[in-house]
Write a protein that holds these residues in place. Structure first.
Motif, PDB file in Angstrom:
ATOM      1  N   LEU A 485       0.911  -1.249  -0.012  1.00 26.99           N
ATOM      2  CA  LEU A 485       0.046   0.047   0.082  1.00 26.99           C
ATOM      3  C   LEU A 485       0.845   1.082   0.020  1.00 26.99           C
ATOM      4  O   LEU A 485       0.575   2.206  -0.754  1.00 26.99           O
ATOM      5  CB  LEU A 485      -0.833   0.034   1.147  1.00 26.99           C
ATOM      6  CG  LEU A 485      -1.858   1.194   1.420  1.00 26.99           C
ATOM      7  CD1 LEU A 485      -2.771   1.545   0.190  1.00 26.99           C
ATOM      8  CD2 LEU A 485      -2.515   1.258   2.661  1.00 26.99           C
ATOM      9  N   LYS A 486       1.856   1.156   0.968  1.00 31.63           N
ATOM     10  CA  LYS A 486       2.830   2.463   0.749  1.00 31.63           C
ATOM     11  C   LYS A 486       3.326   2.754  -0.540  1.00 31.63           C
ATOM     12  O   LYS A 486       3.567   3.951  -0.760  1.00 31.63           O
ATOM     13  CB  LYS A 486       3.773   2.115   1.935  1.00 31.63           C
ATOM     14  CG  LYS A 486       4.901   3.222   1.996  1.00 31.63           C
ATOM     15  CD  LYS A 486       6.086   2.813   2.979  1.00 31.63           C
ATOM     16  CE  LYS A 486       7.053   4.026   3.212  1.00 31.63           C
ATOM     17  NZ  LYS A 486       7.992   3.516   4.278  1.00 31.63           N
ATOM     18  N   LEU A 487       3.785   1.605  -1.095  1.00 34.15           N
ATOM     19  CA  LEU A 487       4.554   1.600  -2.614  1.00 34.15           C
ATOM     20  C   LEU A 487       3.635   2.134  -3.591  1.00 34.15           C
ATOM     21  O   LEU A 487       3.860   3.137  -4.389  1.00 34.15           O
ATOM     22  CB  LEU A 487       5.036   0.391  -3.038  1.00 34.15           C
ATOM     23  CG  LEU A 487       6.281  -0.182  -2.130  1.00 34.15           C
ATOM     24  CD1 LEU A 487       6.838  -1.380  -2.670  1.00 34.15           C
ATOM     25  CD2 LEU A 487       7.645   0.854  -2.327  1.00 34.15           C
ATOM     26  N   ALA A 488       2.270   1.662  -3.421  1.00 37.62           N
ATOM     27  CA  ALA A 488       1.018   2.055  -4.447  1.00 37.62           C
ATOM     28  C   ALA A 488       0.693   3.553  -4.279  1.00 37.62           C
ATOM     29  O   ALA A 488       0.460   4.343  -5.270  1.00 37.62           O
ATOM     30  CB  ALA A 488      -0.083   1.109  -4.067  1.00 37.62           C
ATOM     31  N   GLN A 496       2.672   0.426 -12.042  1.00 39.37           N
ATOM     32  CA  GLN A 496       2.324   1.910 -11.800  1.00 39.37           C
ATOM     33  C   GLN A 496       3.335   2.763 -12.951  1.00 39.37           C
ATOM     34  O   GLN A 496       2.897   3.896 -13.055  1.00 39.37           O
ATOM     35  CB  GLN A 496       2.226   2.520 -10.700  1.00 39.37           C
ATOM     36  CG  GLN A 496       1.194   2.003  -9.742  1.00 39.37           C
ATOM     37  CD  GLN A 496       1.116   2.614  -8.351  1.00 39.37           C
ATOM     38  OE1 GLN A 496       2.177   2.304  -7.513  1.00 39.37           O
ATOM     39  NE2 GLN A 496       0.238   3.219  -8.098  1.00 39.37           N
ATOM     40  N   ALA A 497       4.325   2.096 -13.311  1.00 38.02           N
ATOM     41  CA  ALA A 497       5.207   2.574 -14.570  1.00 38.02           C
ATOM     42  C   ALA A 497       4.460   2.540 -15.771  1.00 38.02           C
ATOM     43  O   ALA A 497       4.768   1.711 -16.410  1.00 38.02           O
ATOM     44  CB  ALA A 497       6.585   1.897 -14.479  1.00 38.02           C
ATOM     45  N   GLN A 502      -0.685   7.236 -21.611  1.00 37.05           N
ATOM     46  CA  GLN A 502      -1.624   6.011 -21.204  1.00 37.05           C
ATOM     47  C   GLN A 502      -2.289   6.611 -19.867  1.00 37.05           C
ATOM     48  O   GLN A 502      -2.068   7.295 -19.024  1.00 37.05           O
ATOM     49  CB  GLN A 502      -0.654   4.890 -20.751  1.00 37.05           C
ATOM     50  CG  GLN A 502      -0.257   4.195 -22.082  1.00 37.05           C
ATOM     51  CD  GLN A 502       0.377   2.870 -21.797  1.00 37.05           C
ATOM     52  OE1 GLN A 502       0.781   2.798 -20.633  1.00 37.05           O
ATOM     53  NE2 GLN A 502       0.517   2.093 -23.004  1.00 37.05           N
ATOM     54  N   ARG A 503      -3.620   5.949 -19.742  1.00 37.60           N
ATOM     55  CA  ARG A 503      -4.404   6.116 -18.555  1.00 37.60           C
ATOM     56  C   ARG A 503      -3.966   5.424 -17.312  1.00 37.60           C
ATOM     57  O   ARG A 503      -3.668   4.413 -17.247  1.00 37.60           O
ATOM     58  CB  ARG A 503      -5.841   5.653 -18.736  1.00 37.60           C
ATOM     59  CG  ARG A 503      -6.814   6.064 -17.686  1.00 37.60           C
ATOM     60  CD  ARG A 503      -8.125   5.754 -18.101  1.00 37.60           C
ATOM     61  NE  ARG A 503      -9.102   5.595 -16.694  1.00 37.60           N
ATOM     62  CZ  ARG A 503     -10.447   5.508 -16.771  1.00 37.60           C
ATOM     63  NH1 ARG A 503     -10.988   4.761 -17.828  1.00 37.60           N
ATOM     64  NH2 ARG A 503     -11.276   5.839 -15.790  1.00 37.60           N
ATOM     65  N   ARG A 504      -4.016   6.157 -16.182  1.00 37.44           N
ATOM     66  CA  ARG A 504      -3.329   5.612 -14.966  1.00 37.44           C
ATOM     67  C   ARG A 504      -4.418   5.022 -14.321  1.00 37.44           C
ATOM     68  O   ARG A 504      -5.710   5.194 -14.338  1.00 37.44           O
ATOM     69  CB  ARG A 504      -2.662   6.845 -14.176  1.00 37.44           C
ATOM     70  CG  ARG A 504      -1.422   7.743 -14.656  1.00 37.44           C
ATOM     71  CD  ARG A 504      -0.775   8.541 -13.477  1.00 37.44           C
ATOM     72  NE  ARG A 504      -0.319   7.461 -12.661  1.00 37.44           N
ATOM     73  CZ  ARG A 504       0.787   7.071 -12.791  1.00 37.44           C
ATOM     74  NH1 ARG A 504       1.635   7.204 -13.709  1.00 37.44           N
ATOM     75  NH2 ARG A 504       1.486   6.155 -11.875  1.00 37.44           N
ATOM     76  N   LYS A 505      -4.124   4.064 -13.488  1.00 40.78           N
ATOM     77  CA  LYS A 505      -4.827   3.044 -12.591  1.00 40.78           C
ATOM     78  C   LYS A 505      -4.619   3.219 -11.102  1.00 40.78           C
ATOM     79  O   LYS A 505      -5.284   2.139 -10.559  1.00 40.78           O
ATOM     80  CB  LYS A 505      -5.137   1.851 -13.413  1.00 40.78           C
ATOM     81  CG  LYS A 505      -5.548   1.748 -14.752  1.00 40.78           C
ATOM     82  CD  LYS A 505      -5.588   0.253 -15.307  1.00 40.78           C
ATOM     83  CE  LYS A 505      -5.981   0.245 -16.758  1.00 40.78           C
ATOM     84  NZ  LYS A 505      -5.993  -1.099 -17.278  1.00 40.78           N
ATOM     85  N   ASP A 506      -4.021   4.274 -10.616  1.00 49.25           N
ATOM     86  CA  ASP A 506      -3.584   4.225  -9.491  1.00 49.25           C
ATOM     87  C   ASP A 506      -4.550   3.982  -8.382  1.00 49.25           C
ATOM     88  O   ASP A 506      -4.718   3.313  -7.369  1.00 49.25           O
ATOM     89  CB  ASP A 506      -3.016   5.503  -9.002  1.00 49.25           C
ATOM     90  CG  ASP A 506      -1.790   5.903 -10.049  1.00 49.25           C
ATOM     91  OD1 ASP A 506      -1.092   4.891 -10.338  1.00 49.25           O
ATOM     92  OD2 ASP A 506      -1.669   6.959 -10.433  1.00 49.25           O
TER      93      ASP A 506
END
Length: 708
Positions: A485-488, A496-497, A502-506
């Motif tokens: 979770l901390k990394l996300a 996430q790279a 491109q659309r992000r999905k964070d």
């Protein structure tokens, strides 16, 4: 008496030791000398000569062959010795009450025939008539050997002793044992001397006073006329560095239960200065009759370099002896029969009471003290075991698991968890046995309460074992989830790279860490909603991004009116087209009439611009639940927040998050629908809360998945 050569070759396997012939020759020479000294004490010392002749072979002379001759000053081949030579399963030496003599079954000489085509003997001995010489000429066509095959002639007392000559290395043996090494190198005088020092060190040291100023000479003659010479003498023997003994408990082979008796194992450690002793390798071996049989060096020195080179300037030889090993050594002297790897043994006919696992458990820590390369840290391995597998020091102590050189975190964890697994299985079996006994007990007797007490203790013991193994796994798993979770939240996960455009999905990624998207708690129980609050995972129903109209109460009725999803969409459509199909990211419901609403915002999205979402969700859920839901807890989660946009909200004493409490009223009638407690939460605060929640256990387990 007749020795059936072909039959013996079928029934006795070839040894995997390339020097077994030399070892058998020298061992028999030592025995013969001890027999001579016993029968005719004199001021003589053992003299053994090993001569290896390397010759050309093949049609073009491009191959090599070898012949070996061993000459000694032992007792020679008298009648008793000749009879024993032609008897495979002989008890001749067993009946000799001579200290230091090796017991045998007469199978050692079968290795001569495994290795070589021809075996010849010339031996001078003393008998009642005087001195005679007994000769057996080398003959490749010989299938059997009888006493009558020996030629007896007169002899010279100065020649008392035996010379055994082995000729013509068999092709099968060459392919099996000497395929990658040149015979001239294997049987060079220097190599024979180095390897025989290791092989006979323990026996020569123990017999030093009986063998006198002995000399074992080695000579290699090459086909080009070159000659190499070396020797091993009494002056070359080192003193043993340390001797340690340990007791290995004997157990019932079928049940594994202790028998109350032990077997003694003695470890002799020779620490030899590499400047003085030019040895080919370090050697840690199980022995039989003072001679190495089974090499276990690689168990303690993991790499070939460590095995073959001095450790901190010293060669190490560790020899493990026991009466058990003497009895169990196999015929080819390269292993032990009927010593199982582990107990219990599912073989009704075995009489084994000690397993190798039991032996290693006792000798491993002793050998670790004797031979441990520098640069290895036991504490570091223990930390890795805790970090990676949640196996803490208390679990190592509880299962009596020792960490030795060469252990990895994985191997240690496997041993610990295997012991817990075995203990749990055993405890469970005992519990069922006790329960069966309780069913037949009479409540008014003392035996009944005794069984009850015993059962309760068994249950307690079982739970302790089970919980220790499972608690460590739970805490390690949670520590890993917190780190993910901390990394996300920091967009540091590999997934996430994304490339520009491109659309992000964070938000989806973070959402899925808490609870899988588009699922509910009836479809999956594998989630981590505890990240927000421990108690939420025990609520009656959790829905993640699912139509609310589909949610059923336990009685089968729908929780909300069928129109809720349409009205929710209409409510959100007023704000923005992007949210026209949204619903709460996660909704959690309890039978007592409470609901938890969780809304995630992608990194960078201001939370203060969406604080009205929680109130809209809560109003609609309250109105469409037909009065079933009255208490609402809302969480707006993200990483960006402008305090100026949080008018009417209160800031937490610690951190940058805010909270707000408000009544929910029907905007048309003013009727009280319920109450909403709302919080804005930053991802960093959730990570911090979750870490603190498992902090005590995490600290005890010494878990840290973050990069240093």
């Amino acid at each position: 008496m007749t020795l059936d050569i072909r039959g013996s070759l079928k029934n006795t396997k070839i040894s995997s030791d390339g020097y077994v012939v030399l070892e058998e020759l020298i061992s028999n020479s030592i025995d013969a000398f001890l027999i001579r000294q016993h029968a005719d004490p004199g001021a003589r010392s053992l003299v053994v000569s090993i001569e290896a002749e390397i010759s050309s072979s093949g049609l073009l002379g491009d191959g090599t062959d070898i012949s070996i001759t061993c000459t000694d000053n032992g007792c020679g081949f008298g009648d008793d010795q000749a009879d024993a030579f032609v008897t495979k399963d002989t008890s001749y030496k067993d009946d000799l009450a001579i200290a230091g003599i090796g017991k045998c079954k007469g199978s050692g000489r079968i290795q001569y025939f495994h290795h070589f085509e021809r075996v010849g003997v010339r031996s001078t001995f003393r008998n009642e008539a005087g001195v005679a010489t007994r000769t057996l000429l080398p003959d490749a066509a010989r299938k059997k050997i009888d006493v009558a095959d020996f030629i007896i002639t007169g002899g010279d007392e100065r020649q008392i002793g035996t010379a055994i000559r082995l000729e013509g290395l068999r092709d099968a043996t060459r392919a099996k044992l000497f395929k990658t090494e040149a015979l001239a190198d294997v049987f060079s005088a220097a190599n024979m001397r180095r390897n025989m020092l290791i092989a006979f060190l323990q026996r020569l040291v123990s017999l030093k006073s009986q063998l006198g100023e002995f000399v074992i000479s080695f000579e290699t003659r090459h086909s080009n006329g070159g000659v190499e010479r070396s020797s091993l003498s009494a002056a070359d023997l080192p003193e043993v560095t340390v001797v340690r003994s340990t007791e290995v408990a004997e157990r019932d082979p079928q049940s594994g239960d202790p028998l109350g008796s032990t077997q003694t194992f003695t470890l002799s450690h020779y620490r030899l200065d590499a400047q003085t002793y030019d040895l080919p390798r370090n050697a840690i071996s199980f022995c039989a009759r003072s001679s190495p049989v089974l090499d276990i060096t690689r168990r303690y020195l993991k790499t070939v370099a460590e095995q073959n080179r001095p450790v901190e300037g010293f060669h190490h030889i560790v020899l493990i002896e026991a009466d058990l090993l003497d009895r169990r050594v196999n015929e080819q002297r390269d292993g032990f029969h009927e010593i199982p790897d582990e107990m219990p043994v599912y073989d009704l006919f075995t009489d084994a009471t000690v397993a190798f696992a039991d032996i290693f458990e006792q000798i491993d820590p002793i050998i670790a003290e004797m031979v441990t390369p520098s640069g290895w840290s036991k504490d570091e391995v223990i930390r890795d075991v805790a970090d990676k597998f949640g196996v803490i020091q208390a679990m190592l102590t509880d299962t009596d698991t020792r960490v030795i050189y060469g252990d990895t975190a994985k191997s240690v964890a496997e041993r610990v968890l295997k012991k817990y697994q075995e203990r749990i299985v055993a405890d469970t079996a005992e519990i069922f046995d006790l329960r069966a006994e309780i069913e037949t007990a009479e409540p008014h007797t003392a035996d009944f309460r005794h069984k009850i007490n015993e059962l309760s203790w068994k249950y307690t013991s079982y739970l302790k074992t089970f919980d220790m193994a499972n608690l460590s796994q739970l805490v390690v798993r949670r520590a890993a989830i917190v780190e993910v979770l901390k990394l996300a939240c920091g967009r540091a996960l590999a997934v996430q790279a994304v490339e520009d455009g491109q659309r992000r999905k964070d938000e989806q990624i973070i959402h899925s860490i808490f609870f899988p998207m588009r699922k509910d708690s009836r479809e999956t129980t594998d989630h981590d909603i505890w990240l927000l609050s421990e108690e939420y995972q025990y609520y009656d129903y959790i829905a993640s991004d699912k139509p609310l109209s589909q949610i059923e109460w336990d009685d089968g009725g729908k929780l909300f009116d069928p129109t809720i999803d349409a009205e929710l969409a209409e409510t959100l459509r007023r704000r923005t087209k992007d949210h026209s199909a949204k619903r709460p990211d996660i909704a959690i419901f309890g039978e007592e009439g409470s609901a938890i609403i969780i809304e995630f915002k992608a990194p960078g999205v201001p939370l203060d611009e969406h604080i009205g979402d929680l109130s809209r969700y809560a109003h609609l859920l309250a109105a469409k639940s037909n009065g079933r839901l009255k208490k609402f807890y809302g969480y707006l989660v993200g990483d960006t927040l402008d305090p100026l946009g949080m008018i009417g909200w209160k800031k937490f004493a610690s951190g940058r998050s805010f909270f707000h409490t408000s009544a929910l009223e029907d905007p048309d009638t003013g009727r009280m629908l319920g109450e909403l407690y709302a919080e804005t939460l930053l991802y960093e605060d959730i990570v911090d809360r979750a870490s603190k929640r498992i902090g005590v256990y995490r600290e005890k387990l010494q878990i840290d998945f973050s990069k240093k």
